[in-house]
Design a protein around this motif. Structure first.
Motif, PDB file in Angstrom:
ATOM      1  N   SER A  49       5.481  21.280   4.467  1.00 52.91           N
ATOM      2  CA  SER A  49       6.151  21.075   3.175  1.00 52.91           C
ATOM      3  C   SER A  49       5.559  19.873   2.448  1.00 52.91           C
ATOM      4  CB  SER A  49       7.636  20.804   3.424  1.00 52.91           C
ATOM      5  OG  SER A  49       7.779  19.616   4.207  1.00 52.91           O
ATOM      6  N   GLY A  62      18.422  13.533   4.501  1.00 51.09           N
ATOM      7  CA  GLY A  62      19.009  12.495   3.641  1.00 51.09           C
ATOM      8  C   GLY A  62      18.805  11.094   4.171  1.00 51.09           C
ATOM      9  N   SER A  65      -2.806   7.998  -5.321  1.00 48.87           N
ATOM     10  CA  SER A  65      -2.522   8.995  -6.345  1.00 48.87           C
ATOM     11  C   SER A  65      -2.200   8.232  -7.633  1.00 48.87           C
ATOM     12  CB  SER A  65      -1.339   9.851  -5.905  1.00 48.87           C
ATOM     13  OG  SER A  65      -0.283   9.016  -5.474  1.00 48.87           O
ATOM     14  N   GLU A 120      14.424  16.525  -2.287  1.00 45.87           N
ATOM     15  CA  GLU A 120      15.310  17.438  -3.010  1.00 45.87           C
ATOM     16  C   GLU A 120      16.792  17.133  -2.815  1.00 45.87           C
ATOM     17  OE1 GLU A 120      13.859  21.099  -1.381  1.00 45.87           O
ATOM     18  OE2 GLU A 120      12.072  21.087  -2.642  1.00 45.87           O
ATOM     19  N   GLY A 121      17.247  17.268  -1.550  1.00 46.01           N
ATOM     20  CA  GLY A 121      18.690  17.384  -1.297  1.00 46.01           C
ATOM     21  C   GLY A 121      19.522  16.158  -1.550  1.00 46.01           C
ATOM     22  N   GLY A 122      19.015  14.961  -1.254  1.00 44.54           N
ATOM     23  CA  GLY A 122      19.836  13.787  -1.522  1.00 44.54           C
ATOM     24  C   GLY A 122      19.566  12.621  -0.609  1.00 44.54           C
ATOM     25  N   THR A 148       2.916   4.152   3.347  1.00 45.24           N
ATOM     26  CA  THR A 148       1.977   5.239   3.031  1.00 45.24           C
ATOM     27  C   THR A 148       2.503   6.638   3.356  1.00 45.24           C
ATOM     28  OG1 THR A 148       1.028   4.741   5.174  1.00 45.24           O
ATOM     29  CG2 THR A 148      -0.140   3.879   3.268  1.00 45.24           C
ATOM     30  N   THR A 151      -7.978   4.193  -2.846  1.00 41.81           N
ATOM     31  CA  THR A 151      -7.673   4.519  -1.447  1.00 41.81           C
ATOM     32  C   THR A 151      -8.052   3.362  -0.523  1.00 41.81           C
ATOM     33  OG1 THR A 151      -8.068   6.848  -1.857  1.00 41.81           O
ATOM     34  CG2 THR A 151      -8.186   6.148   0.434  1.00 41.81           C
ATOM     35  N   ILE A 154       0.861  -1.191   0.000  1.00 42.58           N
ATOM     36  CA  ILE A 154       0.000   0.000   0.000  1.00 42.58           C
ATOM     37  C   ILE A 154       0.893   1.235   0.000  1.00 42.58           C
ATOM     38  CG2 ILE A 154      -1.880   1.200   1.178  1.00 42.58           C
ATOM     39  CD1 ILE A 154      -2.602  -1.506   2.503  1.00 42.58           C
ATOM     40  N   TYR A 169       8.212  16.198   8.658  1.00 41.87           N
ATOM     41  CA  TYR A 169       8.470  14.750   8.725  1.00 41.87           C
ATOM     42  C   TYR A 169       8.042  14.246  10.096  1.00 41.87           C
ATOM     43  CZ  TYR A 169      11.101  10.399   8.240  1.00 41.87           C
ATOM     44  OH  TYR A 169      11.450   9.081   8.132  1.00 41.87           O
ATOM     45  N   LEU A 225       9.100  23.790   0.859  1.00 36.98           N
ATOM     46  CA  LEU A 225      10.455  23.545   1.379  1.00 36.98           C
ATOM     47  C   LEU A 225      11.550  24.270   0.607  1.00 36.98           C
ATOM     48  CD1 LEU A 225      11.726  21.711   3.620  1.00 36.98           C
ATOM     49  CD2 LEU A 225      12.544  20.323   1.739  1.00 36.98           C
ATOM     50  N   CYS A 253      -2.026   2.587  -4.858  1.00 42.46           N
ATOM     51  CA  CYS A 253      -1.741   3.962  -4.421  1.00 42.46           C
ATOM     52  C   CYS A 253      -2.955   4.821  -4.678  1.00 42.46           C
ATOM     53  CB  CYS A 253      -0.529   4.536  -5.121  1.00 42.46           C
ATOM     54  SG  CYS A 253      -0.617   4.519  -6.906  1.00 42.46           S
ATOM     55  N   GLY A 290       5.492   5.246  -3.001  1.00 40.65           N
ATOM     56  CA  GLY A 290       6.647   6.121  -2.869  1.00 40.65           C
ATOM     57  C   GLY A 290       7.903   5.251  -2.949  1.00 40.65           C
ATOM     58  N   GLY A 291       9.018   5.832  -2.507  1.00 41.16           N
ATOM     59  CA  GLY A 291      10.278   5.083  -2.569  1.00 41.16           C
ATOM     60  C   GLY A 291      10.203   3.774  -1.808  1.00 41.16           C
ATOM     61  N   ALA A 292       9.596   3.789  -0.624  1.00 38.62           N
ATOM     62  CA  ALA A 292       9.560   2.576   0.210  1.00 38.62           C
ATOM     63  C   ALA A 292       8.712   1.495  -0.457  1.00 38.62           C
ATOM     64  CB  ALA A 292       8.995   2.916   1.585  1.00 38.62           C
TER      65      ALA A 292
HETATM   66  P1  FAD Z   1       5.522   8.590   0.070  1.00 35.22           P
HETATM   67  O1  FAD Z   1       6.527   8.883  -0.975  1.00 35.22           O
HETATM   68  O2  FAD Z   1       4.855   9.711   0.752  1.00 35.22           O
HETATM   69  O3  FAD Z   1       4.443   7.671  -0.615  1.00 35.22           O
HETATM   70  C1  FAD Z   1       3.246   7.340   0.053  1.00 35.22           C
HETATM   71  C2  FAD Z   1       2.387   6.522  -0.879  1.00 35.22           C
HETATM   72  O4  FAD Z   1       1.305   6.003  -0.134  1.00 35.22           O
HETATM   73  C3  FAD Z   1       1.770   7.309  -2.030  1.00 35.22           C
HETATM   74  O5  FAD Z   1       1.783   6.504  -3.178  1.00 35.22           O
HETATM   75  C4  FAD Z   1       0.328   7.543  -1.582  1.00 35.22           C
HETATM   76  O6  FAD Z   1      -0.573   7.687  -2.643  1.00 35.22           O
HETATM   77  C5  FAD Z   1       0.085   6.235  -0.840  1.00 35.22           C
HETATM   78  N1  FAD Z   1      -0.992   6.262   0.160  1.00 35.22           N
HETATM   79  C6  FAD Z   1      -1.056   6.965   1.315  1.00 35.22           C
HETATM   80  N2  FAD Z   1      -2.189   6.655   1.978  1.00 35.22           N
HETATM   81  C7  FAD Z   1      -2.851   5.743   1.218  1.00 35.22           C
HETATM   82  C8  FAD Z   1      -4.083   5.043   1.349  1.00 35.22           C
HETATM   83  N3  FAD Z   1      -4.869   5.201   2.417  1.00 35.22           N
HETATM   84  N4  FAD Z   1      -4.460   4.192   0.355  1.00 35.22           N
HETATM   85  C9  FAD Z   1      -3.671   4.011  -0.743  1.00 35.22           C
HETATM   86  N5  FAD Z   1      -2.495   4.634  -0.918  1.00 35.22           N
HETATM   87  C10 FAD Z   1      -2.096   5.489   0.058  1.00 35.22           C
HETATM   88  N6  FAD Z   1      14.251  13.021   2.558  1.00 35.22           N
HETATM   89  C11 FAD Z   1      15.554  12.756   2.262  1.00 35.22           C
HETATM   90  O7  FAD Z   1      16.116  11.773   2.729  1.00 35.22           O
HETATM   91  N7  FAD Z   1      16.236  13.578   1.417  1.00 35.22           N
HETATM   92  C12 FAD Z   1      15.693  14.674   0.854  1.00 35.22           C
HETATM   93  O8  FAD Z   1      16.349  15.370   0.088  1.00 35.22           O
HETATM   94  C13 FAD Z   1      14.334  14.970   1.159  1.00 35.22           C
HETATM   95  N8  FAD Z   1      13.738  16.067   0.618  1.00 35.22           N
HETATM   96  C14 FAD Z   1      12.421  16.319   0.919  1.00 35.22           C
HETATM   97  C15 FAD Z   1      11.806  17.431   0.329  1.00 35.22           C
HETATM   98  C16 FAD Z   1      10.484  17.715   0.598  1.00 35.22           C
HETATM   99  C17 FAD Z   1       9.822  18.890  -0.044  1.00 35.22           C
HETATM  100  C18 FAD Z   1       9.777  16.903   1.511  1.00 35.22           C
HETATM  101  C19 FAD Z   1       8.387  17.258   1.884  1.00 35.22           C
HETATM  102  C20 FAD Z   1      10.372  15.784   2.079  1.00 35.22           C
HETATM  103  C21 FAD Z   1      11.699  15.482   1.778  1.00 35.22           C
HETATM  104  N9  FAD Z   1      12.315  14.356   2.333  1.00 35.22           N
HETATM  105  C22 FAD Z   1      13.628  14.090   2.025  1.00 35.22           C
HETATM  106  C23 FAD Z   1      11.544  13.360   3.077  1.00 35.22           C
HETATM  107  C24 FAD Z   1      11.159  12.225   2.137  1.00 35.22           C
HETATM  108  O9  FAD Z   1      10.866  12.725   0.854  1.00 35.22           O
HETATM  109  C25 FAD Z   1       9.937  11.423   2.627  1.00 35.22           C
HETATM  110  O10 FAD Z   1      10.110  11.079   3.957  1.00 35.22           O
HETATM  111  C26 FAD Z   1       9.792  10.156   1.801  1.00 35.22           C
HETATM  112  O11 FAD Z   1       9.778  10.437   0.434  1.00 35.22           O
HETATM  113  C27 FAD Z   1       8.562   9.340   2.174  1.00 35.22           C
HETATM  114  O12 FAD Z   1       8.519   8.239   1.299  1.00 35.22           O
HETATM  115  P2  FAD Z   1       7.521   7.018   1.503  1.00 35.22           P
HETATM  116  O13 FAD Z   1       7.851   6.018   0.455  1.00 35.22           O
HETATM  117  O14 FAD Z   1       7.561   6.577   2.911  1.00 35.22           O
HETATM  118  O15 FAD Z   1       6.093   7.653   1.245  1.00 35.22           O
END
Ligand code: FAD
Length: 602
Positions: free
Chosen positions: A207, A418, A40, A51-53, A196, A160, A14, A381, A250, A38, A17-19
């Motif tokens: 942000s 990061g 979205s 952004e940063g890395g 998620t 969702t 579910i 965060y 941000l 997802c 994103g990257g994870a």
């Molecule tokens: P997300 O990428 O948020 O993905 C969540 C997914 O879950 C999405 O696909 C969404 O649609 C889905 N989802 C959520 N709820 C539901 C639901 N109920 N049903 C179905 N789907 C759902 N970190 C760094 O290490 N380096 C950086 O340079 C950095 N820059 C950043 C810049 C900005 C502007 C921001 C805001 C954050 C930054 N971060 C950075 C933090 C980092 O980007 C996030 O912590 C990270 O991308 C989260 O990834 P994720 O895979 O956990 O979730």
């Protein structure tokens, strides 16, 4: 009952994103069938905004770096509340995860001799962030998608999840609706991975993208999983403050990593006035040395602008409160000053920070190569989230795994910049691997019709309710969280917030959506209120419990660190009667060799 579509997968992921994508790649490589959901569109997850890395001790820019230094930096940044095993795995494995990304086609910026370039970031002793200009997340998602798409994943977009489905103490699936028609979908799975993301949207200034409502954290909580460290929310020191339409957006820490400095209205670099003891021997006390550090002088110490985010954010709040702020309630972040230091500074800034240049030019009519930016803290965060096993990422519910920002443990009281992108890669991979392993070892359990009926009725309830407006309730929650559960907290403020959240729970019972099921944001928000209120309540309760100041959690009535609270994490769990239970649990003593590593690196 309403008709629904039913899908079956060994592993259900579910979030994309990257994870989620990294977990999906690993699970499908293990030969099981993988469904990915997802809400979205694919490629639009919040990770794309990073952004940063990505932090990994590749030691390409400074060969003194290594996993032990990264581990020590992460523990110090987290003020030793981190799950030390997660910090160890993360520091040891992130270089391989970044190299693997490169092998899959990620085009990182390069050193002169062609290796992955790394930049400075707050709290990291050496230049450690592999990056692609200031658009690292975009490249990461592009690469993971390109690689993942060939792995035979089944993808469900704009869908969702509203609830997890269990059989006794094991998760067996999830219930969803699609955005287009509002049709219900039931996913039956042997194991489920939650990826998620975060919850910034429960605060007014953030942000985070619209998607970050903390729904996964709440889905796990309502299914009976334990949450941990919920009091630790990171307020990034540099968000845009002007104009109002972009407030909270941000400004990457990369600006400070490239030599940007913070000044108040008296033109003073106020960060020099407040260097915490924990970082004194790593921080320069003069401008010249700080500048040399950002330009790669290996003997120089880092400038105080690159202290951890929690500290820098509080210093900014203090400057504003004491009347030394900028015209719109922030302070000044200046990268333009480097024109006195290097030739062709404007071109250099545009090359290193292209998104920041365009962001300010287009949204605020500011040319950052010539004038300073106005900046202030923004909710960024959450360090807390779903409690997981360090090695497998399994939660306290059988078959339910979590990775990425919705999971917790690695970052303790404060995350280093990061360390999220590397967290996603390291623990996304592990979650996928162990979820696939669980699926191979366990039979599929059938979701029962009565379970679907109950969840469908719950999902349709907002059509029969009113007169409360769900957007108004969300707005009121955001204002209250910003004011009472923000950067500076107190017992009375937190009590008031909990009382307010109680009232919002009551109002949410009457939140109606109007309209019909097709593309209905009112319905979406009415359903999401449960998740936002759950996460808000968990943060406020945990924050009230922790009577000290540490990392992202600052109490004006307990301004110092407490030895007793330095030994415990705070967990949150749903009780049989539906109320929220908050508990202090002792931190497991750190392994001897890791303790020795920390001592040696000091
Ligand atoms: P997300 O990428 O948020 O993905 C969540 C997914 O879950 C999405 O696909 C969404 O649609 C889905 N989802 C959520 N709820 C539901 C639901 N109920 N049903 C179905 N789907 C759902 N970190 C760094 O290490 N380096 C950086 O340079 C950095 N820059 C950043 C810049 C900005 C502007 C921001 C805001 C954050 C930054 N971060 C950075 C933090 C980092 O980007 C996030 O912590 C990270 O991308 C989260 O990834 P994720 O895979 O956990 O979730």
């Amino acid at each position: 009952m309403d008709r629904y579509e039913k899908y079956e997968h060994d592993v259900l992921i579910i979030g994309t994103g990257g994870a989620g994508l990294r977990a999906a790649i690993e699970a499908s490589a293990a030969g099981v069938s993988v469904g990915v959901v997802c809400r979205s569109l694919l490629g639009k997850a919040h990770t794309v905004m990073a952004e940063g890395g990505v932090a990994a001790s590749l030691a390409n820019v400074d060969e003194r770096d290594g996993w032990k230094v990264h581990f020590t930096d992460t523990m110090r940044g987290g003020q030793y509340l981190n799950n030390w095993r997660m910090a160890e795995l993360h520091a040891r494995e992130s270089p391989d995860r970044v190299r693997e990304l490169e092998a899959w086609g990620a085009l990182f910026d390069r050193t002169k001799d062609g290796r992955i370039l790394q930049r400075n970031f707050g709290g990291h002793k050496y230049p450690r962030l592999a990056h692609v200009g200031d658009r690292t997340g975009l490249e990461m998602i592009r690469t993971l998608q390109d690689h993942g798409i060939h792995q035979g994943l089944s993808i469900y977009q704009e869908c969702t999840i509203t609830a997890l489905i269990k059989n006794e103490d094991r998760v067996i699936g999830a219930f969803a609706y699609d955005r287009e028609k509002g049709k219900f979908k039931v996913f039956q799975a042997k194991s489920v991975v939650l990826s998620t993301g975060g919850m910034g949207r429960i605060y007014k200034i953030t942000s985070n993208s619209w998607d970050c409502t903390g729904s996964g954290i709440s889905l796990a909580y309502h299914a009976g999983a334990e949450l941990i460290d919920m009091e630790f929310v990171q307020f990034h020191p540099t968000g845009m403050v002007w104009p109002p339409s972009v407030r909270g957006l941000l400004i990457t820490e990369g600006v400070r990593g490239e030599g940007g400095v913070l000044r108040n209205s008296e033109n003073s670099r106020f960060m020099f006035n407040d260097i915490p003891d924990l970082y004194r021997n790593q921080t320069s006390d003069n401008e010249d040395e700080g500048w040399r550090y950002t330009q790669g002088d290996r003997e120089a110490k880092r400038p105080p602008e690159l202290l951890t985010r929690d500290h820098v954010a509080r210093c900014i709040v203090r400057e504003v409160k004491e009347g030394r702020g900028s015209p719109h309630g922030g302070v000044f972040l200046d990268i333009a000053w480097i024109k006195d230091k290097i030739p062709n500074a404007a071109a250099h800034i545009k090359r290193k920070l292209p998104s920041m240049y365009h962001q300010f030019k287009e949204l605020a009519n500011i040319d950052i190569t010539r004038e300073p930016m106005e900046v202030g803290p923004t909710t960024h965060y959450i360090m807390g989230g779903i409690r997981v096993d360090a090695d497998t990422q399994m939660t306290s519910i059988n078959g339910l795994f979590a990775a990425g920002e919705c999971a917790a443990g690695l970052h303790g009281a404060n995350r280093l910049g990061g360390n999220s992108l590397s967290d996603l890669l390291v623990f996304g991979k592990r979650a996928g691997e162990y979820a696939a392993g669980f699926a191979r070892e366990n039979e599929m359990v059938q979701v029962q019709e009565h379970q679907v009926e109950e969840l469908a009725a719950e999902a349709l309830a907002p059509f029969e309710k009113g007169p409360e407006n769900p957007f108004q309730i969300q707005g009121d929650l955001q204002v209250m969280m910003q004011d009472l559960v923000g950067i500076i907290r107190s017992e009375s403020g937190l009590s008031k917030a909990l009382e307010g959240i109680g009232k919002l729970w009551e109002r949410a019972k009457n939140a109606g959506s109007g309209g019909n099921r097709s593309y209905n944001p009112g319905w979406h928000t009415a359903l999401e209120l449960k998740h936002m209120l759950t996460v808000a309540e968990a943060i406020a309760r945990a924050a009230k419990e922790r009577q000290e100041s540490r990392g992202g959690h600052y109490r004006e009535d307990y301004t110092g660190k407490s030895e007793a609270f330095g030994q415990v994490n705070i967990t949150v769990r749903k009780q049989e009667n539906g109320t929220m239970n908050v508990e202090q649990i002792p931190i497991k003593p750190i392994r001897d060799d890791l303790m020795q590593t920390i001592q040696e690196m000091k």
